[in-house]
Design a protein around this motif. Sequence first.
Motif, PDB file in Angstrom:
ATOM      1  N   GLY A   1       5.311  -3.925  -1.448  1.00  0.00           N
ATOM      2  CA  GLY A   1       6.160  -3.882  -2.642  1.00  0.00           C
ATOM      3  C   GLY A   1       6.059  -5.122  -3.506  1.00  0.00           C
ATOM      4  N   ALA A   2       5.039  -5.962  -3.266  1.00  0.00           N
ATOM      5  CA  ALA A   2       4.919  -7.215  -4.009  1.00  0.00           C
ATOM      6  C   ALA A   2       4.455  -6.972  -5.448  1.00  0.00           C
ATOM      7  CB  ALA A   2       3.940  -8.147  -3.302  1.00  0.00           C
ATOM      8  N   GLY A   3       3.777  -5.859  -5.686  1.00  0.00           N
ATOM      9  CA  GLY A   3       3.293  -5.579  -7.041  1.00  0.00           C
ATOM     10  C   GLY A   3       1.783  -5.508  -7.136  1.00  0.00           C
ATOM     11  N   LYS A   4       1.093  -5.441  -5.994  1.00  0.00           N
ATOM     12  CA  LYS A   4      -0.377  -5.390  -5.993  1.00  0.00           C
ATOM     13  C   LYS A   4      -0.885  -4.104  -6.644  1.00  0.00           C
ATOM     14  CE  LYS A   4      -0.451  -5.567  -1.477  1.00  0.00           C
ATOM     15  NZ  LYS A   4       0.989  -5.658  -1.174  1.00  0.00           N
ATOM     16  N   THR A   5      -0.391  -2.988  -6.149  1.00  0.00           N
ATOM     17  CA  THR A   5      -0.871  -1.703  -6.672  1.00  0.00           C
ATOM     18  C   THR A   5      -0.560  -1.581  -8.162  1.00  0.00           C
ATOM     19  OG1 THR A   5      -0.520  -0.704  -4.519  1.00  0.00           O
ATOM     20  CG2 THR A   5      -0.744   0.795  -6.372  1.00  0.00           C
ATOM     21  N   THR A   6       0.661  -1.960  -8.544  1.00  0.00           N
ATOM     22  CA  THR A   6       1.041  -1.867  -9.957  1.00  0.00           C
ATOM     23  C   THR A   6       0.073  -2.675 -10.816  1.00  0.00           C
ATOM     24  OG1 THR A   6       3.314  -1.685  -9.208  1.00  0.00           O
ATOM     25  CG2 THR A   6       2.969  -2.127 -11.544  1.00  0.00           C
TER      26      THR A   6
ATOM     27  N   LYS B   1       0.807   8.887 -11.719  1.00  0.00           N
ATOM     28  CA  LYS B   1       1.076   8.492 -10.326  1.00  0.00           C
ATOM     29  C   LYS B   1       0.525   9.514  -9.360  1.00  0.00           C
ATOM     30  CE  LYS B   1       3.626   4.722 -10.306  1.00  0.00           C
ATOM     31  NZ  LYS B   1       4.219   3.723  -9.481  1.00  0.00           N
TER      32      LYS B   1
ATOM     33  N   TYR C   1      10.300  -1.718 -14.641  1.00  0.00           N
ATOM     34  CA  TYR C   1      10.823  -0.359 -14.510  1.00  0.00           C
ATOM     35  C   TYR C   1      12.319  -0.464 -14.709  1.00  0.00           C
ATOM     36  CZ  TYR C   1       6.327   0.965 -12.589  1.00  0.00           C
ATOM     37  OH  TYR C   1       4.987   1.202 -12.421  1.00  0.00           O
TER      38      TYR C   1
HETATM   39  N1  LIG Z   1       7.523   4.159 -11.354  1.00  0.00           N
HETATM   40  C1  LIG Z   1       8.255   3.239 -10.704  1.00  0.00           C
HETATM   41  N2  LIG Z   1       9.590   3.186 -10.863  1.00  0.00           N
HETATM   42  C2  LIG Z   1      10.329   2.256 -10.219  1.00  0.00           C
HETATM   43  N3  LIG Z   1       9.829   1.329  -9.393  1.00  0.00           N
HETATM   44  C3  LIG Z   1       8.503   1.320  -9.193  1.00  0.00           C
HETATM   45  C4  LIG Z   1       7.650   2.271  -9.836  1.00  0.00           C
HETATM   46  N4  LIG Z   1       6.380   2.017  -9.448  1.00  0.00           N
HETATM   47  C5  LIG Z   1       6.442   0.963  -8.598  1.00  0.00           C
HETATM   48  N5  LIG Z   1       7.710   0.543  -8.445  1.00  0.00           N
HETATM   49  C6  LIG Z   1       8.175  -0.576  -7.620  1.00  0.00           C
HETATM   50  O1  LIG Z   1       7.426  -1.729  -7.952  1.00  0.00           O
HETATM   51  C7  LIG Z   1       7.271  -2.558  -6.805  1.00  0.00           C
HETATM   52  C8  LIG Z   1       5.810  -2.905  -6.631  1.00  0.00           C
HETATM   53  O2  LIG Z   1       5.132  -1.788  -6.136  1.00  0.00           O
HETATM   54  P1  LIG Z   1       3.591  -1.847  -5.712  1.00  0.00           P
HETATM   55  O3  LIG Z   1       2.835  -2.465  -6.832  1.00  0.00           O
HETATM   56  O4  LIG Z   1       3.197  -0.486  -5.329  1.00  0.00           O
HETATM   57  O5  LIG Z   1       3.616  -2.806  -4.454  1.00  0.00           O
HETATM   58  P2  LIG Z   1       2.433  -3.177  -3.453  1.00  0.00           P
HETATM   59  O6  LIG Z   1       2.258  -4.648  -3.602  1.00  0.00           O
HETATM   60  O7  LIG Z   1       2.927  -2.853  -2.080  1.00  0.00           O
HETATM   61  O8  LIG Z   1       1.239  -2.401  -3.837  1.00  0.00           O
HETATM   62  C9  LIG Z   1       7.851  -1.796  -5.635  1.00  0.00           C
HETATM   63  O9  LIG Z   1       9.149  -2.283  -5.394  1.00  0.00           O
HETATM   64  C10 LIG Z   1       7.890  -0.380  -6.151  1.00  0.00           C
HETATM   65  O10 LIG Z   1       8.884   0.379  -5.531  1.00  0.00           O
END
Ligand SMILES: Nc1ncnc2c1ncn2[C@@H]1O[C@H](COP(=O)(O)OP(=O)(O)O)[C@@H](O)[C@H]1O
Lengths: 301, 272, 262
Positions: free
Chosen positions: A37-42, B272, A11
Motif C-alpha cells: 500500500g506504499a504507492g508502488k503500483t499507483t 483497474k 483519491y
Molecule cells: N482507486 C482507488 N481509490 C482509493 N484508494 C486507492 C485507489 N487505488 C489505490 N488506492 C490506495 O492507494 C494506496 C497505494 O496503493 P498501491 O499503489 O497499489 O500500493 P502498493 O505499493 O502496494 O502497490 C493504497 O492504500 C490503496 O488502497
Amino acid sequence: MIQVEGLTRKYGSFTAVDDVSFVCQPGRVTGFLGPNGAGKTTTMRVMVGLTPPTAGRVTIGGHLYKDIPNPGRHVGVLLDASAQHAGRTGREILEIGARTMGLPATRVDEMIELVSLTPQEAKRRLRNYSLGMKQRLGIAHALLGDPSVLILDEPANGLDPAGIRWMRGLLKGYAERGGTVLLSSHLLHEVEQIADEMILIGNGRIVAQGDKKSLLAGADGGKASTLVTALDNTALADALTAKGFTVASAGEGLRVEVEPVEVGRTALEASVVLTDLRAAEGGLEDLFLELTAETQREHTA
Amino acid sequence: MSMNSMAAPGLGHSLDISGTTPTPFARLVRVEVRKAYDTRSGLWLLISTAALTAVVMVIQLAVGATQEDVSLTYNSFLTSTNFSIAILLPVIGILLLTSEWSQRTAMVSFSLEPRRPHVILAKLTVGVLLAVAAVVIALVLAALCNVIYGVVSSDPVVWNLEAARLGGFLLLQLIGMLTGFAFAALLLNSPAAIVFYMVYTFVLPGLFGIGAALMDWFDSVRPWIDFNFAQGPLVDATMTPEDWAHFAVSGFIWLVLPLAIGVWRVLRAEVK
Amino acid sequence: MTAATLDLGDARPIPFHRLVSVELRKSYDTRAGFWLLMVIGLLVVAAEAIVLIVTVVQDEPLSYGDTTAVAAFVTSVLLPVLGIMVVTSEWSQRTAMVTFALEPRRPHVIAAKAMVGLLLTLATIVVALVVGLVTVLLYAALQGESPVWHFGWTGFTAFLVTQTFAMLGGFALATLLLNTPAAIVVFFVYRWVLPGLLALGTALIGWFGSLAPWIDFQSAQGELYDFPLTGEQWAQLFVSGVIWLVVPLLIGIWRVLRAEVK
Ligand SMILES: Nc1ncnc2c1ncn2[C@@H]1O[C@H](COP(=O)(O)OP(=O)(O)O)[C@@H](O)[C@H]1O
Ligand SMILES: [Mg+2]
C-alpha cells in the motif's frame, strides 16, 4: 530512461502518491521498494497512462507514454498478471499482444520458450494457470515487443526459486545491454540481489534512494556486524569480548558488532576453528524497516 | 534487439521513436475481431446467434409448410430475425466493450494502444462488421428457406425484397448493435447494460404505448422520444421526411447521447 | 498430546441462519448489489410519481389496487435480475472458491441464497406496498377526496406469488447457466418474447393451442388473479412451473454440486 517528476495522485482526501520524483537510468536495474500500500503500483500505473496523475508527470525516454507510437515495442509493461481474460489460452493472449504490436507469430513461440512454459501449458486457459504460470506469461507479454524499457510490478510474485533466479539473470542481462529496468517489490531480499539502484517508498513518499552502499553509508555510518560459528563458540566469544567487541549469541553461533575481518583475526589469534564466517546482512533490512517505520502495519521498532 | 542500437547510457538519454510507426487502425480492428471469437463465451455467443436465426426460420418454414392458411414470402422469412438477430446482436455489441472491463483486459489494451479513441473505434468497427455479417447470414438463410418453401408448399414463391427494405433491414440491425454498444459505453458493466437494453426494447415501448393512449399530448411527443417507435416505418420501408426527423431526434437521445457520454467516460476512466 | 486425528468434539456445523445472514449481507455490500436494490426502489418511486402526476392532471381515478399494480409491474422486471445476480456474481467474481471452502455442504449455500432471494422479494413487496400507500394518500390529498382502498386479498396473494415466481425463475436460470449475461438474456426472452411467440403459434397452428397452456408459465400465473382456479388450471400451473422452475433448478443444482470451482 524513466523520469518521474513531482508525481502526486489523490483519491478524495487520501494521497496515495505524494510528490514523488526519481529517475531510472538505462543500463541499470532500479528496484522500487516499499511495504504493502506504499504507492508502488499507483506510480507505475501513472507511468503507462492507466491512472491520470493529480499533479506531476512521468516521461519515458523523454516522451509521455501516450505519445509513444506502438508503445509495446519500446516499453514492456507487467502490472497485474491476472488482468487477462480468464477464458483465453496463454498462447492466445500472447498472440493478441503480438498482433497488436505487429510482430510475427514466431515471436510468440520464442517468448513461450523463454519463460519456460511448455507448449502444452500454453494451450491451457488462463483460468487454469497457477499464480507462477500467470506471472511467467505476464513477463513473456512484457518482453514480446523487445522493448528497451521494462516496467514490472512485483514480477517475482509466485515464481518458484528457479524462476526467481532465472528472472534475475534475465533482467541483469537486459540492463547490461543498455535497457532500463524498473521493478517493484515489497521484499528487500528480492530487490537487493538484482537492483543496482533502489528507491524506497513509504506512505506515498520517497524515503531514500541510491545504491546499496550509499544507502547503508547514509544510515548511521554503516555499522557492520558479523555472524560467526566456531567449533568452540565460548572460547571465541571470550576472545572477542576481551578485545572489546560486542558479542551476542545468534542461532548456532555468535553475532559480533564488527567487520568479519576482525573476527577472523581474533579467531586466528585464539586458535579457534571457524565453521562459518559472514557479514550480517541485517544492516539494509534494519534500514528499510526504520525508514518505513511509520508506514509499517506492524510496529517493529 | 532494438536496444543494441541505442547510444551509451547516460542522463538525457532518450527513446528513439522516429523509426516506429503508430499502430495502424486496420491492425487494431483485426485484433479486436479476433478477441470477439477467441474465448469460449464469445464464440458461443456468435454460434448461438447464427443457430437461433436458423432455428427460428426453420420453425417458421415448418409452420408455413404444414398450415394451409399461412403463406410465406422471402421478406417474412427475413422478418423472423426479430426473434434472433435483433435480440442477440445488441448483446454482442454490449459484450464487445464490457468484457474488456469485467475481465480487466482494458489494462493491457490501453497500455499497448494509449490512444483510447482508436481502441474504441476499432471495437465499434468490429460491431458494425459483425452486424453486416449477421445480415448476410440472415439473407442467405432466408433465401434457402424460401427455396425449400417453394418446393414443399403449394403457395407460390415470392422474392419481395426491394432496395428500400433491404436498406432498412441493414440499418435496423446496425442500430441495434450500436445502441447496445452505446449503453455498454455508458454503464461499462455487462449485467447493467444488458438489463438496461432489454428493458429499453421490451418494456419501455409498452409503457410509452400506455402513456400515449392515456394522454393526447404524450401521443404527439412520443415519436420524438421513442426510438423503437421511430424505427417502425423503417421496417415497412415507408419513411417520410417527418419520420426521418423523428428518427434523428429519438436516435440522438438513445444512441448518440449515451455513446458520447460513454466514450467521454472511457477516455477519462482510471483503468483497474 | 500429539493429535493424529482432528478433535471434532465441540465443533458445530455452521447454522443455516448464519449462512442466510452472510448471504444477505453479500447481496448489498458491493456497489453493483447495492445499486441494483437502490434502482428497484427508485424506479418504483419514479413510476408512482409519474402515475400520480398523470392521474391528477388527467383527473383519472386512482385506487390502492392501481398503485400496487404499478409497483408490482416495476419490481417484476428487476426482481428476477436480483435472483440471477445472487447466484452468478459468486461465479463471475470467483468468490465461490471462498464460500465453498468455508461451507463445503453446497446445497446449504444454494438454499441460503434462495432464502435471501425470497427475503429480498418480501422486502421489495413491502416497499411497493408502502410507496403505493403513500401515492394513494397523496392523490387523495391533491384531489381533495378520501382515498380509495379498493384492494383485493386475491390480488395481493397473486401479486405475492407471481413476484416470488419471477425471482425464482431468474434464480433457476442462473443456477442452470452460471453466467450473468446469458441468464439475463434468456430470462428476458422467456419473460417478454416467448408469450408473444406462444400466442402466435396458437393463432397459426390448431393443435398448438391446446398444448400452449401447459407450457406457458406466465399465463398460468396470470390466472391466479382470477382466483379460484379450476382443477385444470392448477394442473397447468403445476406442469408449466415444473418446466420453467423445477427442471432448470434441479439441473442447475446438480451442476453446482459437481462443478470444479475456479
Ligand atoms: N482507486 C482507488 N481509490 C482509493 N484508494 C486507492 C485507489 N487505488 C489505490 N488506492 C490506495 O492507494 C494506496 C497505494 O496503493 P498501491 O499503489 O497499489 O500500493 P502498493 O505499493 O502496494 O502497490 C493504497 O492504500 C490503496 O488502497
Ligand atoms: Mg502493488
